[in-house]
Every structure is written in C-alpha cells, then in structure tokens.
Design a protein around this motif. Structure first.
Motif, PDB file in Angstrom:
ATOM      1  N   PHE A 130       0.831  -1.203   0.000  1.00  0.00           N
ATOM      2  CA  PHE A 130       0.000   0.000   0.000  1.00  0.00           C
ATOM      3  C   PHE A 130       0.869   1.259   0.000  1.00  0.00           C
ATOM      4  O   PHE A 130       0.605   2.215  -0.743  1.00  0.00           O
ATOM      5  CB  PHE A 130      -0.914  -0.010   1.224  1.00  0.00           C
ATOM      6  N   VAL A 326      -5.889   1.965 -10.261  1.00  0.00           N
ATOM      7  CA  VAL A 326      -5.384   0.952  -9.323  1.00  0.00           C
ATOM      8  C   VAL A 326      -4.461  -0.031 -10.039  1.00  0.00           C
ATOM      9  O   VAL A 326      -3.386  -0.379  -9.535  1.00  0.00           O
ATOM     10  CB  VAL A 326      -6.565   0.225  -8.652  1.00  0.00           C
ATOM     11  N   LYS A 355      -2.107  -9.222  -7.520  1.00  0.00           N
ATOM     12  CA  LYS A 355      -2.522  -8.112  -6.661  1.00  0.00           C
ATOM     13  C   LYS A 355      -3.507  -7.190  -7.365  1.00  0.00           C
ATOM     14  O   LYS A 355      -4.448  -6.679  -6.736  1.00  0.00           O
ATOM     15  CB  LYS A 355      -1.296  -7.326  -6.207  1.00  0.00           C
ATOM     16  N   THR A 359      -7.212  -6.465  -6.046  1.00  0.00           N
ATOM     17  CA  THR A 359      -7.604  -5.093  -5.713  1.00  0.00           C
ATOM     18  C   THR A 359      -8.790  -4.635  -6.543  1.00  0.00           C
ATOM     19  O   THR A 359      -9.645  -3.893  -6.051  1.00  0.00           O
ATOM     20  CB  THR A 359      -6.404  -4.156  -5.923  1.00  0.00           C
TER      21      THR A 359
END
Length: 376
Positions: A130, A326, A355, A359
C-alpha cells in the motif's frame, strides 16, 4: 614442482609427519588424498610433530586442508607440535584456518503459531504494498502538477502509443470474452426463470448485470492480466538494465517518462473498453434470448429500455477510471521493485497480476456497497 607428500617417522612420544612438495589449489585432488593420509598416519599416537620444512609452496587451499587436519587431531585428543614453519606459512594458516559450524537445534514449531506468523507477515506485506503504491500515486500527482505548469513537457506521443496498446489492441479479446459471458449469463437466466414462467426477466438480468458489473469487471480483470503485466515487465526490464538510472543522469524524471503516460492511458482506456464490453455482453445476451429463449428482438429492446437506463450505464463507467488507476499503480510499483535477476522480474510480474485482480475485486465491492447505500 613436486606433488604434495608426507613422510611418517616414529619417535619416542608418537610420530613425526614431514610435509613436502607444493600444497596449492592446482593439485587439489592430491591435497585431499594427502590430508586424509596424514590423519591416518597419525593414528592413535599420543603426540604428532608436524614438520613444515619440506613444503615448497603453500596457498590458502593447502593451508585450509592442513589446518583441518590439525583440528581433527585436536578433536581426537592427540597433542601436536609444529616445527620449521616459515612466517609466511604461519600467516596463511592463521588467515585460512578451518572453521566448524555447530548444527542449530531444530526449532520447535506450533501449527497455530506458524499460522499467526504467516498472517502477520501477510499484513505487513500488504501495508508495504500500500505504501509503495501510494508513493507511485504521489509521484503521479506531482508530475501532473509540473505538467500543468508546463504543458509542453507532457508526452502526448507516449500517451497515444500506450492508448493504442492498452485500448485499441485489447478490443478483440475484451469483446469476445464479454460476448461469451453475456450469452452464458442470459442462457442460465432463461433456464432458471423458465420454471417460473418469467423468461422475459432474463432481459432485465443481463441488462442490469452487464451495465453495472459485468462489463467493467471483465474489462478490469483482462486489462490487469494483459496490460498490467506488460507495464511491470517494461519498467522492470529497464530497472534491470539500469536504464532508469541512466534516465535520471540525463536529467529526466522517471515518473514523467514512465508512470504518467501509462497511468493516464489506463485511466482513459478502461472506460472506453467498458463501453465495448457492455455492448458485447448485451449483444451476446440478445442472441441467446432470441435463439434459446424465443424472445423477439422487438421484445428484447423494449424490455431492455424499461429495465436499464443511462443510470445503469454510468455506474460501470464511474468505476472504470478508478480500476484503471489501481491497476497502473500496482503494476508500476511492482516494476520499480524488480531486482537484478530474471527470476525477480518473473516474480514481480506474477505478483502484479495477482494483486491487481484482487484489488479490482475489492474496489468493485466497495463501489457496489457505496451505490447501494445511496440508492443509485
């Protein structure tokens, strides 16, 4: 140059071992054999005298083997004495001495404790990911601010190139997948609703599902696997070849050259591809309803207009840019984290895809709950 050798002569207190020849790395096989012979010649004598006077040459490998043999004599409890040792040979024996490493005791493990440790490591890694993505986002925003002050620094050519790679070249696969999934969802809806005599409601199902969720979700997953991996591989390969460092030496900011065009292209490409996916899914559902469900084209269009309007379409389009952002952030951060090996590049590309897909699912769920909360 003589091969390494030794001569064993009995003395009153034990045995005298006279070493001779060249104890160097180029005769490593003979060194190993000679070191084993020395240990055997010592036998169970009370004392061993090591005479180094006959050694012509000695290097670190020979010194290490001799010192290992000395350590073996000590472990057996045999006293030893060294004679005729040159100062330079003494230095080698001191520097290349044999070290034995004790075996560490087996760690007692608990399944529950190991599971908690794995969970803790996963949480720490998520936090690090993050922060890494947040750092890339900061670089992206700062670079956009610089370009707003100086628009001439924006790389429109690079943006168009990535738009072509991410959007235009993805149209066939996005359209095909969405068409097939739309047809499958419509077929299952017709099959399940037929028992209730509500076949026409399959049009409502495919219309709302395709526009609100299916189109943008399939598009984001496909782009994460296709374009996200490409971004990570491109940036990672440049990192491996030190091209990013060379770019900075030339006065170019890596964020402006590498991050901004790719992230901007992904943010623009996702809504356009979502529109393509929406219409492809609706077309697949239309053909299935017509052929499998017996719903005429006129009835399908009337039912679709009554069930889904621009509000449904706008929900998917609102989600799309955020999902593109993202995907770009994760792909870029993983690319900059690539090490100097091909194995590291492969791991980072795989991690970027996994990932990004995870996400995307989380972001889609958050938007779904948000729109449900505001009754939109």
């Amino acid at each position: 140059m003589q091969t390494p050798g030794s001569t064993a002569n009995p003395i009153k207190t034990g045995v005298r071992l006279a070493l001779s020849g060249s104890w160097t790395i180029d005769r490593v096989e003979a060194l190993e054999a000679q070191a084993a012979l020395l240990a055997a010649q010592a036998g169970s004598a009370a004392q061993v005298v090591l005479d180094f006077g006959g050694i012509e040459r000695l290097d670190t490998s020979g010194a290490w083997l001799i010192d290992r043999m000395r350590r073996q004599l000590t472990d057996k409890g045999i006293a030893k004495r060294v004679e005729n040792l040159r100062p330079e040979h003494q230095i080698l024996l001191n520097e290349a001495h044999y070290r034995s490493f004790p075996k560490s005791a087996a760690r007692r493990s608990s399944y529950l404790m190991d599971m908690l440790v794995d969970i803790g490591e996963s949480i720490v890694n998520i936090w690090r990911d993050f922060l890494s993505a947040l750092a890339v986002l900061g670089e992206f925003i700062v670079s956009l601010g610089r370009m707003a002050v100086n628009p001439a620094s924006f790389r429109f050519t690079s943006l168009i190139y990535h738009l072509e790679a991410f959007a235009f070249r993805s149209v066939p696969i996005i359209a095909l997948i969405s068409f097939l999934v739309g047809g499958i969802v419509a077929q299952q809806g017709i099959y399940q609703l037929r028992r209730f005599g509500a076949v026409t409601y399959a049009v409502d199902l495919i219309g709302i599902l395709a526009l609100r969720e299916l189109g943008v979700f399939l598009t984001a997953i496909m782009i994460a696997g296709r374009s996200g991996s490409a971004v990570t591989a491109e940036i990672g390969s440049m990192k491996m070849r030190d091209e990013i460092d060379a770019m900075q030496v030339m006065g170019l900011r890596a964020a402006e050259v590498l991050i901004v065009p790719r992230l901007a292209a992904l943010v623009l490409a996702l809504p356009m591809l979502t529109l393509v996916a929406d219409f492809a899914a609706l077309f697949g559902g239309f053909l299935t309803c017509w052929i499998y469900g017996g719903i005429s084209p006129e009835s399908f269009m009337q039912r679709l207009q009554a069930a889904a309007d621009f509000e449904e379409l706008s929900i998917g389009l609102i989600k799309a840019p955020f999902m593109g952002l993202v995907i770009g952030l994760i792909a870029s951060s993983e690319g900059f984290a690539v090490g100097g090996s091909a194995e590291s590049l492969g791991r980072r590309v795989t991690a970027a895809v996994v990932k990004a897909i995870f996400t995307v699912i989380v972001v889609d769920g958050c938007f779904t709950m948000f729109f449900a909360a505001i009754h939109y």
